[in-house]
Design a protein around this motif. Sequence first.
Motif, mmCIF file in Angstrom:
data_model
loop_
_atom_site.group_PDB
_atom_site.id
_atom_site.type_symbol
_atom_site.label_atom_id
_atom_site.label_comp_id
_atom_site.label_asym_id
_atom_site.label_seq_id
_atom_site.Cartn_x
_atom_site.Cartn_y
_atom_site.Cartn_z
ATOM 1 N N GLY A 1 6.601 -49.895 76.987
ATOM 2 C CA GLY A 1 5.464 -50.605 77.567
ATOM 3 C C GLY A 1 4.326 -50.853 76.594
ATOM 4 O O GLY A 1 3.413 -51.611 76.890
ATOM 5 N N THR B 1 2.527 -52.210 73.030
ATOM 6 C CA THR B 1 2.625 -53.270 72.039
ATOM 7 C C THR B 1 2.148 -52.690 70.725
ATOM 8 O O THR B 1 1.017 -52.201 70.632
ATOM 9 N N LYS C 1 6.486 -55.876 70.912
ATOM 10 C CA LYS C 1 6.325 -55.363 72.272
ATOM 11 C C LYS C 1 7.548 -54.533 72.646
ATOM 12 O O LYS C 1 8.676 -55.023 72.616
ATOM 13 N N SER D 1 9.027 -53.683 75.387
ATOM 14 C CA SER D 1 8.938 -54.095 76.790
ATOM 15 C C SER D 1 9.816 -53.257 77.716
ATOM 16 O O SER D 1 10.908 -52.826 77.356
ATOM 17 N N ARG D 2 9.298 -53.058 78.901
ATOM 18 C CA ARG D 2 10.044 -52.328 79.932
ATOM 19 C C ARG D 2 11.325 -53.074 80.295
ATOM 20 O O ARG D 2 12.369 -52.454 80.504
ATOM 21 N N ASP D 3 11.249 -54.400 80.356
ATOM 22 C CA ASP D 3 12.423 -55.196 80.718
ATOM 23 C C ASP D 3 13.579 -54.980 79.749
ATOM 24 O O ASP D 3 14.730 -54.949 80.162
ATOM 25 N N TYR E 1 13.817 -52.339 77.203
ATOM 26 C CA TYR E 1 14.124 -50.962 76.806
ATOM 27 C C TYR E 1 14.280 -49.967 77.945
ATOM 28 O O TYR E 1 14.995 -48.982 77.816
#
Length: 92
Positions: free
Chosen positions: A21, A23, A32, A34-36, A38
Amino acid sequence: MKIHFSGTEGVLAVSDMDIIGRTLSQGDLEFKVSRDFYEGSLVTPDVLLMNAQRMKSVNAVGAYCTGILIKAGLAKAENIKTIQGIPHIQIY
């Protein structure tokens, strides 16, 4: 740990939990975590290594995850890039 598939090829995305989450930035570079991409299953080092050996590529961020890959001989320390002091490696 999260596995992404494109056709029959898999990409393993793994990150230390404390940086998901975030950056990371250094100079003109911005990365980033990112949650999407990782965030997925919490796994043991053995499960991480088993999946890393099966995948076409691995994208790892964080000292813990990259350290596991290096210790197992799946990555080399000289291939690690750091962004804001956080190690990152891509294995193909």
